[in-house]
Every structure is written in structure tokens, then in C-alpha cells.
Design an enzyme around this catalytic site. Sequence first.
Site: not given
Length: 475
Positions: A42, A454
Site C-alpha cells: 500500500c 449549502h
Amino acid sequence: MAIEVDVAVLGGGPGGYTAAIRAAQMGKSVAIVEADNLGGTCLHKGCIPSKSLLRSAEVYATLLESDAYGIAIADGAISLQFDKVQSRKEQTVEQLHKGLQYLMKKHSIQVINGRGRVIGPSIFSPRSGSLAVELADGEMEQVVSKNLIIATGSRPRSLPGLTPDGDYILTSDDALALEELPASILIVGGGVIGVEWASMMQDFGVQVTLIEAGGRLLPGEDAEVSAELTRLLKRRGVRVLTSVQLRTNELSVGDGEVSIPATTADGDVLLSASKLLLAVGRQANVEGIGLENTDIRTKDGFIQINEFGQTNEPHIYAIGDCIGGVQLAHAAAHEGIAAVEHMGGQGHAAIEPHLITRCVYSRPEIASYGLTEDGARTKGHDIKTSKIPFQAIAKALVLGDADGFVKVIADRTTGDILGVHMIGPHATDLISEAALAGFLNATPWEVGQLIHPHPTLSEALGEAMLAIDGKATAM
């Protein structure tokens, strides 16, 4: 004199070193035996170096599209310096490697650099599971433990007739070490590794042909995600071929080119490029580690275990790529923790494979949790689905990256979330909210009640959850 510890770990990749740390946190003495570098595939040959290259490719592609953002590059003066791309990759790997070494010292974990092999009963232990370790200088060391964890990982798989030579025919290990980019490349295998390399190479300006024997790319992902990925890769210029049979016995290599005849749905073709990259999965490293000295069983090349990671020798556990299943670093780390905690009497079973989040770091990114639509139907669920395109999400439009969607699959009767599938900007960063919802047995309605800020990309998931019951406001 043998080294005696409570827990020995054979292999120092994400599964191995995470298990070692958790064992040390539980007060156990621990030794890791690693033949190469701490961090495993990895860190050194997989996740981290490839993602570093993908990031450089993404930045380069963004610069080439800068005019769309109102930014002009004087005289088109953008140049790709691949040697610096590789240098940045190595710096990132080395920084993380040093961090791992620090963690080993912090937790008093002994790291033994050498090639370990499981041995049978000996004068040091009446049962199998001790390790004979050949050190770099040729000397031998014995490690005797109460419990052993085998975490030997995996290596790239090859195909008959396509033998990697490091020049024309490459594995992903070879590709990571390229000193210069090829003009063109054939990528054999349309799974995660193949898709990531196809995306990366195309962004670097390499002509890419992506070849898959099956009927579609990413066969383990939801069919709609696969179709959208194929559409977007083709739009970027990647040649995608599925249902391909390669005639490997007619392979031709030389004069700066590799060629191979193939049979496709459209007839016979000759595929040629500067390089060929094999991306056909990975095989477990189970040879030469002494399994024949134990009663451990293997099947199809993988070590067999129970739900706690135990082999049929209860004091010996196995985790990570060498057991097959979900061959992902975060899966291996979780399996390592589950194994160690089971040793400590906590009875913690590893999570079901389909509940482990899956990520593809291509452009666009792909991430998923749970069952695909086909998988849910196969298991007998009466399902309902929803899908919200990123085109409906303000932040995606702001980013100039609004391709893709979020798809939710729920059980019509119970309301349970069965699967969440994303393709689009930062999907790999968004999927954890879906996984947490599944872990907490939340319903789509409950996730939809969360006030997502948002403008953010996370609104796509909230809207997709609401859309299950026809309550989305973005569509």
C-alpha cells in the site's frame, strides 16, 4: 536466544502494522517481521504512490482546462515534468514511512527486517507458529509468540503468455517506477487498478486503450456506475474495449512496440502500443512462508479463516490480501483489529465484506457501500432506488465538475439502506457518511433529515436519500 513476544506479525503492511499497534495498545508485547519496507504494498507500491501520481495527473488536466475558469496560461506554457512528478511521489511515501517508524517506536513494537517463515514444533515451542527469520546479513533469528498473525499481502497477477519483463510488459509495480511516460499504452484489465491507470495515463497525455475480458468495466460495481464511467472515459479519449479475447500466443514485442491480436464484439483487431500494463488482479503471497509446517488450509491460493480471522490452528490468524475477499488496505486494517481483539477475548468479528466501502480514484472518482442493485435483487430484496445527478448540485457546478450521480438502494419493506453508489467529484470523500448511516442502521429518511450545508457536494447524498420517498427538492 529466541525473541519471545505475545503477538508476532508476519508482514508489515496496513493490516500487519495496524494489528501490531492495536495489540500494543492492549498491553501485549509485539514484533513485526517484514522482508521489505514497513508499510507494505500500500505505502510503497500501491495506494499511496499511485494516488500521488493520480493527483499530479489531475492537476495537469485542470491546468489544460484553465480557460474554462477564466484563467489564461501565457503562450500555452504548460509543461509536464515527469521526473518531478515521480520525486513528489517518493517524498510523500518517505514522509509516511517515517511516520510509521515513529509509531512503531511510540508503541514499543519491535520491527525485524528479514524474511520470515512459519516453523513447526521445536525446542522453542511445542506447537507450530514460531517464525524463523532470515536477516539481511544471512543470520537467522527465532521469534516465538503466543499468537501469530499472517499478513503477507499480495503481488500483481500475470496472464499466461503475458510475462512481465519490466520494459514492454509491465506490472503496476513496474509502471510506478517509469522514468518517462510512453506515447501509448494497452491496459489489460478493467478492474480498479486498470481504470485508475487508464484515467491517470490519459490525463498525462498518453494514448490509452483499456481492455476488459468481461462485458463491462468494474464488474463488482453497480451497472449504472460502470456505464457512466465508460461513457466519461470515452469522452476523454480513452479507447474502451470490453468482451475481448486476447490471443496471447501471437504476442509480438520489439522495436519500441508491443502488439497483440484480439477478438472483440466487432471482429478481430490488432492492438499495438509502446507499453502493455497488466492489471488483472493480485495473487496472495502464501508461497515460501512455511504453511506446509502447519495445519493451515488454503483454497484457490488464499488462506482459509473463520469470521474472527483464525486459521484452523486457533492461535494463528490471517488477515489482508492473503485471505482474498476485499483486497483493500482499510479492509486489512479492520481485519487486523478484529483479530487482535478476538485474541483478547473481545469476540469482535470482522465486518461483512459487502459493508466495506470501496473506492476508485479515477477521474471521476467512484465510491460505493453495500449491495449493488443487481446484488440486492439476487438476495431477494424488494427494492426501491433513487438517483441524483451532480448536475443538480450547486457546489459541483461551482467546481466545474458536475458529471456523475449518487444512487441509493433501499429495501421497500423495511426501509433499510442496502447500498449507496457514487460516481463524481470527491466521491471517495463522501462515501463515509453513507457507510456510517448503514452502520447505525439509519433509514434514508433519517439521513435526509440531516441538514447538509449549502453549497457542498454532500447535498447530493442528502438529496438522494430524500429522493427514495419522492421528497428531494433539488430535482
